[in-house]
Scaffold this active site. Structure first.
Site, PDB file in Angstrom:
ATOM      1  N   GLY A   9       0.820  -1.199   0.000  1.00  0.00           N
ATOM      2  CA  GLY A   9       0.000   0.000   0.000  1.00  0.00           C
ATOM      3  C   GLY A   9       0.855   1.251   0.000  1.00  0.00           C
ATOM      4  O   GLY A   9       0.344   2.363   0.042  1.00  0.00           O
ATOM      5  N   ALA A  11       2.755   3.988  -1.666  1.00  0.00           N
ATOM      6  CA  ALA A  11       2.728   4.583  -3.004  1.00  0.00           C
ATOM      7  C   ALA A  11       4.124   4.718  -3.607  1.00  0.00           C
ATOM      8  O   ALA A  11       4.325   4.445  -4.794  1.00  0.00           O
ATOM      9  CB  ALA A  11       2.034   5.938  -2.955  1.00  0.00           C
ATOM     10  N   GLY A  12       5.102   5.132  -2.819  1.00  0.00           N
ATOM     11  CA  GLY A  12       6.461   5.281  -3.326  1.00  0.00           C
ATOM     12  C   GLY A  12       7.063   3.956  -3.751  1.00  0.00           C
ATOM     13  O   GLY A  12       7.702   3.844  -4.800  1.00  0.00           O
ATOM     14  N   ASP A  69       9.642  -6.546   1.515  1.00  0.00           N
ATOM     15  CA  ASP A  69       9.775  -5.960   2.843  1.00  0.00           C
ATOM     16  C   ASP A  69      11.200  -5.451   2.907  1.00  0.00           C
ATOM     17  O   ASP A  69      12.137  -6.126   2.480  1.00  0.00           O
ATOM     18  CB  ASP A  69       9.485  -6.953   3.971  1.00  0.00           C
ATOM     19  CG  ASP A  69       9.188  -6.213   5.271  1.00  0.00           C
ATOM     20  OD1 ASP A  69       8.422  -5.229   5.239  1.00  0.00           O
ATOM     21  OD2 ASP A  69       9.734  -6.591   6.312  1.00  0.00           O
ATOM     22  N   PHE A 154      11.332   8.655  -1.440  1.00  0.00           N
ATOM     23  CA  PHE A 154      10.448   8.570  -0.276  1.00  0.00           C
ATOM     24  C   PHE A 154      11.220   7.983   0.896  1.00  0.00           C
ATOM     25  O   PHE A 154      12.375   7.594   0.768  1.00  0.00           O
ATOM     26  CB  PHE A 154       9.207   7.723  -0.611  1.00  0.00           C
ATOM     27  CG  PHE A 154       9.523   6.292  -0.983  1.00  0.00           C
ATOM     28  CD1 PHE A 154       9.417   5.279  -0.040  1.00  0.00           C
ATOM     29  CD2 PHE A 154       9.927   5.960  -2.268  1.00  0.00           C
ATOM     30  CE1 PHE A 154       9.713   3.963  -0.372  1.00  0.00           C
ATOM     31  CE2 PHE A 154      10.220   4.644  -2.617  1.00  0.00           C
ATOM     32  CZ  PHE A 154      10.107   3.648  -1.665  1.00  0.00           C
ATOM     33  N   GLY A 155      10.573   7.929   2.042  1.00  0.00           N
ATOM     34  CA  GLY A 155      11.174   7.298   3.218  1.00  0.00           C
ATOM     35  C   GLY A 155      12.478   7.945   3.648  1.00  0.00           C
ATOM     36  O   GLY A 155      12.574   9.163   3.789  1.00  0.00           O
ATOM     37  N   ASN A 157      15.217   8.215   2.006  1.00  0.00           N
ATOM     38  CA  ASN A 157      16.056   8.639   0.878  1.00  0.00           C
ATOM     39  C   ASN A 157      16.825   9.936   1.121  1.00  0.00           C
ATOM     40  O   ASN A 157      17.978  10.044   0.713  1.00  0.00           O
ATOM     41  CB  ASN A 157      15.225   8.754  -0.397  1.00  0.00           C
ATOM     42  CG  ASN A 157      14.834   7.403  -0.957  1.00  0.00           C
ATOM     43  OD1 ASN A 157      15.317   6.366  -0.527  1.00  0.00           O
ATOM     44  ND2 ASN A 157      13.943   7.410  -1.923  1.00  0.00           N
ATOM     45  N   HIS A 182      18.524  -1.234  -3.356  1.00  0.00           N
ATOM     46  CA  HIS A 182      18.358  -2.569  -2.786  1.00  0.00           C
ATOM     47  C   HIS A 182      17.252  -3.341  -3.496  1.00  0.00           C
ATOM     48  O   HIS A 182      17.381  -4.533  -3.742  1.00  0.00           O
ATOM     49  CB  HIS A 182      18.077  -2.457  -1.293  1.00  0.00           C
ATOM     50  CG  HIS A 182      16.998  -1.478  -0.927  1.00  0.00           C
ATOM     51  ND1 HIS A 182      16.973  -0.177  -1.378  1.00  0.00           N
ATOM     52  CD2 HIS A 182      15.893  -1.603  -0.146  1.00  0.00           C
ATOM     53  CE1 HIS A 182      15.913   0.447  -0.894  1.00  0.00           C
ATOM     54  NE2 HIS A 182      15.240  -0.398  -0.148  1.00  0.00           N
ATOM     55  N   ARG A 183      16.162  -2.643  -3.855  1.00  0.00           N
ATOM     56  CA  ARG A 183      15.072  -3.286  -4.582  1.00  0.00           C
ATOM     57  C   ARG A 183      15.517  -3.692  -5.980  1.00  0.00           C
ATOM     58  O   ARG A 183      15.154  -4.752  -6.471  1.00  0.00           O
ATOM     59  CB  ARG A 183      13.870  -2.346  -4.667  1.00  0.00           C
ATOM     60  CG  ARG A 183      12.825  -2.679  -3.671  1.00  0.00           C
ATOM     61  CD  ARG A 183      11.612  -1.772  -3.735  1.00  0.00           C
ATOM     62  NE  ARG A 183      11.293  -1.485  -2.356  1.00  0.00           N
ATOM     63  CZ  ARG A 183      11.652  -0.395  -1.717  1.00  0.00           C
ATOM     64  NH1 ARG A 183      12.264   0.577  -2.323  1.00  0.00           N
ATOM     65  NH2 ARG A 183      11.357  -0.261  -0.452  1.00  0.00           N
TER      66      ARG A 183
END
Length: 199
Positions: A9, A11-12, A69, A154-155, A157, A182-183
């Site tokens: 959920g 958005a970023g 995650d 986001f987060g 960053n 990482h993603r």
């Protein structure tokens, strides 16, 4: 074209994952578009939380599900915020509050001890009871800045600096960030399997 539900959920995170999956022969659908609500992340590891999210989205939609995650692991804070990165400053999730709490916790930490990494686990389930989920992990090494820099992403960053590029993740353009993150590392491990898989 086959569908794949993104079990998030955030958005970023959804925007980032969609961009990274754009070249695949899949129709990538966010769980919210299919009426799937977030499930509590009650796992004790990143892998457990990713599996919980993927199983839930797949069970509700009947589609294969991809879940991530991830978190920020700071060496000087013994791995915190880690598994609790999204809720580091409490619930509901608030990136500004999380960053402020992190910078406050790091206030007295010298520059040579500010190492950190973003870590991600990505899980692909072909169906809710998939006995052999595909699991990939990735990390991105960096350091924590002394103040936020940049307004992209986001987060965490704005406070995560890649020392090779001298930029925070929030200062990078999307193409560079999506190559280093990482993603991106975790998805690269998964992508060749997705091309060959019969979803």
């Amino acid at each position: 074209m086959k569908q794949l539900v993104l079990a998030s959920g955030n958005a970023g995170k959804l925007e980032e994952l969609r961009a990274m999956l754009a070249g695949l022969p899949l129709r990538v659908v966010a769980q919210g578009e299919l009426g799937v609500e977030d499930v509590p992340e009650t796992g004790l590891t990143f892998v457990e939380n990713a599996l919980i999210k993927a199983r839930h989205a797949s069970a509700v939609t009947g589609l294969p599900a991809l879940a991530d995650d991830s978190g920020l692991i700071v060496d000087a804070l013994d791995g915190a915020p880690g598994l609790y990165s999204a809720r580091y400053a409490g619930s509901p999730t608030n990136a500004l509050a999380n960053n402020a709490k992190l910078l406050d916790a790091m206030r007295e930490v010298p520059s040579d001890r500010r190492s950190a990494r973003f870590y991600a686990v990505i899980v692909l389930l072909r169906h809710p009871e998939d006995p052999q989920p595909l699991i990939a992990e990735g990390s991105w090494e960096g350091v924590i800045t002394t103040q936020p820099r940049g307004d992209g992403g986001f987060g965490y960053n704005p406070v995560f600096l890649d020392p090779v590029y001298g930029l925070t993740a929030a200062e990078m353009d999307t193409a560079l960030k999506n190559r280093l993150s990482h993603r991106a590392v975790a998805l690269a491990t998964l992508q060749h399997k997705l091309h060959a898989m019969s979803l």
